[in-house]
Design a protein around this motif. Structure first.
Motif, PDB file in Angstrom:
ATOM      1  N   SER B  80       0.826  -1.219   0.000  1.00 19.06           N
ATOM      2  CA  SER B  80       0.000   0.000   0.000  1.00 19.06           C
ATOM      3  C   SER B  80       0.850   1.255   0.000  1.00 19.06           C
ATOM      4  O   SER B  80       0.412   2.308  -0.458  1.00 19.06           O
ATOM      5  N   ASN B  81       2.067   1.155   0.532  1.00 12.24           N
ATOM      6  CA  ASN B  81       2.932   2.336   0.605  1.00 12.24           C
ATOM      7  C   ASN B  81       3.715   2.551  -0.684  1.00 12.24           C
ATOM      8  O   ASN B  81       4.433   3.553  -0.809  1.00 12.24           O
ATOM      9  N   ALA B  82       3.581   1.626  -1.629  1.00 12.60           N
ATOM     10  CA  ALA B  82       4.358   1.714  -2.870  1.00 12.60           C
ATOM     11  C   ALA B  82       3.490   1.274  -4.043  1.00 12.60           C
ATOM     12  O   ALA B  82       3.614   0.145  -4.541  1.00 12.60           O
ATOM     13  N   PRO B  83       2.612   2.144  -4.516  1.00 11.37           N
ATOM     14  CA  PRO B  83       1.685   1.747  -5.570  1.00 11.37           C
ATOM     15  C   PRO B  83       2.381   1.324  -6.865  1.00 11.37           C
ATOM     16  O   PRO B  83       1.868   0.458  -7.576  1.00 11.37           O
ATOM     17  N   LEU B  84       3.531   1.895  -7.166  1.00 10.37           N
ATOM     18  CA  LEU B  84       4.224   1.493  -8.397  1.00 10.37           C
ATOM     19  C   LEU B  84       4.724   0.060  -8.280  1.00 10.37           C
ATOM     20  O   LEU B  84       4.634  -0.721  -9.236  1.00 10.37           O
ATOM     21  N   LEU B  85       5.245  -0.279  -7.113  1.00  7.87           N
ATOM     22  CA  LEU B  85       5.702  -1.651  -6.877  1.00  7.87           C
ATOM     23  C   LEU B  85       4.530  -2.625  -7.018  1.00  7.87           C
ATOM     24  O   LEU B  85       4.647  -3.672  -7.672  1.00  7.87           O
ATOM     25  N   ARG B 162      -4.454   9.604  -3.484  1.00  6.43           N
ATOM     26  CA  ARG B 162      -3.789   9.553  -4.794  1.00  6.43           C
ATOM     27  C   ARG B 162      -4.727   8.956  -5.836  1.00  6.43           C
ATOM     28  O   ARG B 162      -5.690   8.254  -5.508  1.00  6.43           O
ATOM     29  N   THR B 163      -4.396   9.206  -7.097  1.00 10.95           N
ATOM     30  CA  THR B 163      -5.170   8.591  -8.178  1.00 10.95           C
ATOM     31  C   THR B 163      -4.765   7.124  -8.259  1.00 10.95           C
ATOM     32  O   THR B 163      -3.627   6.764  -7.954  1.00 10.95           O
ATOM     33  N   VAL B 164      -5.691   6.275  -8.670  1.00 11.66           N
ATOM     34  CA  VAL B 164      -5.395   4.844  -8.829  1.00 11.66           C
ATOM     35  C   VAL B 164      -4.674   4.670 -10.150  1.00 11.66           C
ATOM     36  O   VAL B 164      -5.115   5.164 -11.194  1.00 11.66           O
ATOM     37  N   LEU B 165      -3.563   3.975 -10.108  1.00 10.65           N
ATOM     38  CA  LEU B 165      -2.765   3.770 -11.315  1.00 10.65           C
ATOM     39  C   LEU B 165      -3.615   3.126 -12.399  1.00 10.65           C
ATOM     40  O   LEU B 165      -4.269   2.114 -12.173  1.00 10.65           O
ATOM     41  N   GLY B 166      -3.592   3.721 -13.565  1.00  7.98           N
ATOM     42  CA  GLY B 166      -4.365   3.177 -14.677  1.00  7.98           C
ATOM     43  C   GLY B 166      -5.721   3.849 -14.860  1.00  7.98           C
ATOM     44  O   GLY B 166      -6.394   3.643 -15.863  1.00  7.98           O
ATOM     45  N   PHE B 167      -6.098   4.671 -13.879  1.00  8.95           N
ATOM     46  CA  PHE B 167      -7.415   5.321 -13.964  1.00  8.95           C
ATOM     47  C   PHE B 167      -7.253   6.827 -13.746  1.00  8.95           C
ATOM     48  O   PHE B 167      -7.904   7.416 -12.885  1.00  8.95           O
ATOM     49  N   THR B 168      -6.385   7.431 -14.546  1.00  4.84           N
ATOM     50  CA  THR B 168      -6.149   8.868 -14.399  1.00  4.84           C
ATOM     51  C   THR B 168      -7.377   9.688 -14.764  1.00  4.84           C
ATOM     52  O   THR B 168      -7.510  10.832 -14.362  1.00  4.84           O
ATOM     53  N   GLY B 169      -8.266   9.085 -15.563  1.00  3.62           N
ATOM     54  CA  GLY B 169      -9.398   9.856 -16.063  1.00  3.62           C
ATOM     55  C   GLY B 169      -8.917  10.829 -17.120  1.00  3.62           C
ATOM     56  O   GLY B 169      -7.805  10.708 -17.653  1.00  3.62           O
ATOM     57  N   SER B 170      -9.732  11.800 -17.397  1.00  2.07           N
ATOM     58  CA  SER B 170      -9.363  12.814 -18.374  1.00  2.07           C
ATOM     59  C   SER B 170      -9.851  14.166 -17.869  1.00  2.07           C
ATOM     60  O   SER B 170     -10.735  14.803 -18.456  1.00  2.07           O
ATOM     61  N   PRO B 171      -9.267  14.615 -16.745  1.00  2.00           N
ATOM     62  CA  PRO B 171      -9.767  15.872 -16.167  1.00  2.00           C
ATOM     63  C   PRO B 171      -9.462  17.049 -17.066  1.00  2.00           C
ATOM     64  O   PRO B 171      -8.480  17.049 -17.805  1.00  2.00           O
ATOM     65  N   SER B 172     -10.295  18.051 -16.991  1.00  2.00           N
ATOM     66  CA  SER B 172     -10.094  19.273 -17.750  1.00  2.00           C
ATOM     67  C   SER B 172      -9.974  20.442 -16.783  1.00  2.00           C
ATOM     68  O   SER B 172     -10.792  20.583 -15.878  1.00  2.00           O
TER      69      SER B 172
END
Lengths: 596, 326
Positions: B80-85, B162-172
């Protein structure tokens, strides 16, 4: 569930229209005049201290309404850019390991984000309703913006609508919106690019070579005021470290006479370092404003401000009464305190260290004596009521949010009880909610102290957090004992070091300051040879420890050793105080006391 | 997406053979409910995930699961402390074990919301178009075991949003934020999200009375929602099916379509089934962003008690991929 209108609900300033903003805004610029003046500024204060509202009020639509003038007559043109964690600081960007590219990308995303916000704002305010300046705006858009964008790698950007100045600005906003979203697309490609990170091939824009000259050209348009342009960057703590360094590099440029950067932070700004070596410094690079410093040291001013804010909110909600009427105190209790006041005047109560005037003694002793008469056990102490507008203001400890949030809950609870819009909050509900808030501060809110946001990265976090909890418990307990004692000064909320502060003790206090459990000030040191730091326990804990929130004058000089004892074994220290009395343990000689 | 409730005692005979079974060790008892009930010989391989950030609390469950599945088990470290890992390990293990698989079974019960969403994303990218995924979920018969409704807690503090990796969305930058909160007991995390994101519009979803484990949970939920509403303007509430992903998806998608002029951010913090629904919505609609409020710590000792039944439903991998191509 039906919508309820709560006059104390949090209002996101960027969502407020100009009319509501100017109605609700209480002019604090007499307190923080540097924010209005040209020049870069950093406005620091916890969430809910009024920073965003201040920024919103600076925007042209509010300024024109407040000053009853046209836009061209304003002294400056300000645009609010709220920094959102989820719009700039994507988790995917953590994959960018190349420091140089990270910096370039950070500057590009910040530039396009700000540009989109600026032009979107311009599009929304009907800046040129008669179309007088359409030609100039179109020329600006094409030569100042699109030409530069082409140089930066976006030659295909065009204006899609040139029918009005607003339409042109909207078109420009869309161009930057697309540029910003292309970076978001790039971020998405980074998500699971484990072996070969995705390559960025889009445009790259910076501040000095792109955004700043565009803003300077924008200022030259005849429809703009003569003064500088202000970029109001709200909640800059949300930026990543790389983005923060980029912003600091913007601050360090000598551009404030044309474009001033006004930045708000919640005291969690990640770094003052720049992209290149060095840091930005106040007042050399920017002026610094710390909101809570003023309101914790000048409580009269704060009380006046809160009263104004509350009464404006009540009026806007159609509730016509004063703040004191809406938040009445517990009458029986206030009568009791007044009775004791009369008794003090008549000499019935022996009070040591008598003040210059009888009224001083009444202020100093009446409420503590009342609270002492209630005490004997913690259970009795909890029968004291913290209701009443002024008490609630004192408890809020100089931060308007800590008044408004409990007030919003009180309003909701009162409405739930009576099933109609309240015209006052009962003392019972006021007391219940403020006590709940205070209890939460020592329980679930305390757990909010998390390692990721601690600015002192070298400390042993878990141990320090535990020491902080113990320290608060010890000091709160000691202050309570002091309150119900016969001491000359019974209302104590602060401590200072009687010997040279040791780093292991200071780091605990500083953690407490960072999370709002202590506030910092300065007083003359014990020897009279200089000054030392005064740590003031937040009065939001007054209900938890049974303290008088209106008291502020007293403080204790304490040794490092005694503070360590408090941090490691608060129960033992409090037992000593309970057994031997406050004065004996503390060795009080005058108003100032020592832990021995 | 037909969801069925089945008794755990029938799991052994009812869960059909699959190429890969994926489960997560946890401090919750229900992390082993389904894995120990199913016929392990039905699975060629089993991926056992664990959250290294809470290693001392999940190790016991991890050892039980690894031992149970023996040589067919593949250990997957998440953190949980390392989302990239977590993302990299998920991607690597699923790539190695599942790319040729035709049928995958996932016990979603005790993944964190964030890693479950990342797993869904990875599956949508890596699995073959002909594969199917069956999701299983053990309900909790009680949360905050032994505590009365007023004292119930599942987690405390918020370490990071934080944003969930893979679900950045498309904010404007030209649009305001609409925050859709699927909240349960976690009012503190909900408040932290609202304070940090400062959305212009807030929609808080809560389970209906018929779905709540007990009436007291429903009342606690509503009290939390009412208190949040009293503190912020522009807060709407809605009911959402916490145990029916298809219905939950429709509810969320209706909300999104009614507010297209906003940047939609969803923070799923209710059941894992509603989180799966949020994940599917975000796959179908790239503009939707998912975010996660990582708690400081959990109620490790008394988080939940496992119910004796579980939910199951299947989706086709092609359906997940089809939404990506939109």
């Amino acid at each position: 569930m039906p919508r309820e209108i709560n006059p104390f609900a949090v209002k996101t300033p960027e969502g407020l229209d100009a009319a509501e903003t100017t109605q609700l805004f209480v002019d604090v610029f007499t307190d923080f005049f540097k924010v209005r003046e040209p020049g870069h500024s950093m406005v620091n204060g916890p969430r809910g201290s009024g920073k965003s509202m201040m920024f919103r009020y600076l925007e042209p639509d509010c300024q024109c309404l407040a000053n009853k003038c046209e836009l061209q007559q304003l002294d400056f043109f300000a645009v609010l850019v709220s920094i959102k964690n989820t719009e700039l600081n994507f988790t995917e960007f953590r994959r960018v390991s190349d420091e140089y590219f990270n910096t370039v990308l950070s500057e590009h995303i910040l530039t396009t984000y700000v540009a989109a916000k600026v032009f979107n704002y311009l599009a929304g305010i009907e800046i040129d309703p008669k179309g007088e300046f359409l030609g100039e705006v179109a020329t600006f858009a094409k030569t100042a913006v699109l030409t530069r964008l082409a140089i930066c790698g976006l030659p295909e950007a065009v204006l899609t609508d040139e029918t009005s100045s607003s339409a042109i600005f909207k078109s420009l906003a869309s161009v930057f919106d697309i540029a910003y979203r292309s970076i978001v697309q790039y971020a998405r490609r980074l998500s699971f690019s484990v072996d070969a990170p995705a390559v960025y091939q889009g445009p790259l824009c910076g501040y000095l070579d792109f955004l700043y000259p565009i803003l300077c050209d924008l200022r030259q348009l005849p429809l703009m005021p003569d003064g500088p342009l202000y970029l109001l960057l709200d909640d800059a703590d949300m930026l990543s470290e790389s983005q923060t360094r980029v912003l600091n590099s913007w601050i360090s440029t000598r551009t404030s006479h044309e474009v001033s950067l006004k930045i708000s932070t919640q005291l969690r700004y990640k770094t003052y370092g720049k992209v290149s070596s060095g840091t930005i410094e106040s007042p050399h690079d920017y002026s610094e404003v710390n909101i809570t410093d003023l309101y914790t040291t000048n409580r009269g001013k704060y009380l006046a401000r809160v009263r104004e804010i509350v009464e404006k909110r009540l009026t806007c909600s159609g509730i016509n009464c004063s703040a004191d009427e809406f938040f009445p105190a517990n009458k029986a209790q206030e009568d009791g305190v007044q009775q004791i006041g009369e008794e003090i005047r008549s000499g019935k109560h022996e009070v040591s260290g008598r003040g210059y005037r009888a009224s001083d003694d009444v202020v100093r002793y009446a409420r503590p004596i009342y609270m002492a008469n209630l005490s004997g056990s913690r259970k009795s102490a909890s029968s004291y009521s913290y209701a009443g507008f002024e008490q609630l203001v004192h408890v809020s400890s100089g931060l308007i949010r800590y008044f408004l949030e409990p007030a919003a809950l009180m309003f909701s609870e009162q409405q739930a009880e009576t099933s109609k819009v309240p015209n006052q909050i009962s003392p019972k509900i006021q007391n219940r909610e403020i006590r709940r808030m205070s209890d939460n501060l020592m329980s679930s809110e305390f757990e909010k102290i998390d390692e990721a946001t601690v600015s002192q990265s070298e400390i042993d976090f878990s141990a320090t957090k535990e020491k902080l909890r113990n320290l608060i418990a010890a000091l709160g307990g000691a202050f309570r004992r002091k309150l119900v004692s016969n001491a000359a000064e019974r209302r104590v909320f602060s401590v200072a070091f009687s010997d040279a502060p040791q780093s292991d003790v200071v780091e605990v206090f500083e953690l407490g300051v960072q999370f709002g459990y202590f506030q910092k000030s300065a007083i003359g040191n014990k020897d009279g040879t200089g000054r030392t730091t005064l740590y003031i326990l937040t009065r939001r804990l007054a209900p938890y420890f049974g303290l008088d929130p209106s008291g502020f004058a007293g403080y204790l000089f304490v040794t490092n050793e005694r503070l360590r004892e408090a941090m490691h074994n608060p129960s033992k220290l409090l037992r000593k105080i309970k057994e031997r009395g406050v004065d004996e343990v503390l060795g009080e000689e005058r108003q100032l006391s020592l832990f021995e | 997406m037909n969801i069925v409730s089945t008794s755990l005692s029938e799991a052994h005979g009812s869960i059909e053979a699959a190429d890969v079974f994926i489960c997560s060790a946890s401090f919750e008892d229900r992390s082993t409910s389904i894995p120990l009930a199913v016929a392990k010989e039905n699975f060629e391989r089993t991926i056992v995930a664990h959250n290294q950030a809470y290693s001392e609390h999940v190790e016991s469950s991890r050892q039980v699961l690894l031992s149970h599945f023996g040589s067919n088990a593949v250990d997957l470290e998440l953190n949980s402390n390392a989302p990239l890992l977590s993302a990299d390990n998920l991607f690597r293990v699923v790539s190695e074990q599942c790319q040729q698989a035709q049928r995958i079974v996932i016990d979603a019960s005790t993944f964190t919301h964030e890693t479950l969403l990342m797993l869904i994303k990875v599956c949508s990218v890596l699995l073959s178009e002909t594969a199917t995924i069956e999701f299983l979920y053990t309900r909790a018969s009680e949360y905050s075991v032994g505590d009365n409704a007023n004292d119930a807690w599942l987690s405390k503090g918020v370490r990071e949003i934080r944003t969930v990796l893979g679900f950045t969305g498309s904010p404007s930058p030209m649009q305001s934020t609409h925050l859709i909160l699927l909240a349960g007991f976690e009012s503190f995390r909900a408040l932290s999200l609202i304070r940090e994101l400062e959305p212009k519009m807030i929609s808080i979803g809560h389970g209906s009375k018929e779905e709540s484990a007990t009436e007291s949970h429903h009342d606690t939920n509503l009290t939390s929602v009412r208190r949040i509403r009293s503190m912020f303007e522009a807060v709407d509430t809605f009911e959402i099916a916490c145990y029916c992903p298809e219905s939950a998806m429709k509810t969320i998608e209706t909300l999104i379509s009614e507010n297209e002029s906003y940047n939609t951010v969803i923070a799923p913090m209710n059941t894992k089934l509603s989180t799966i629904a949020a994940g599917f919505c975000a796959l179908r609609n790239e503009s939707v962003q998912l975010c996660y409020a990582q708690p400081e710590y959990y109620n490790f000792e008394r988080y939940s008690a496992a119910a004796a039944d579980f939910f199951r439903f299947s989706v086709d991998s092609a359906a997940l991929k089809a939404t990506l191509l939109r």
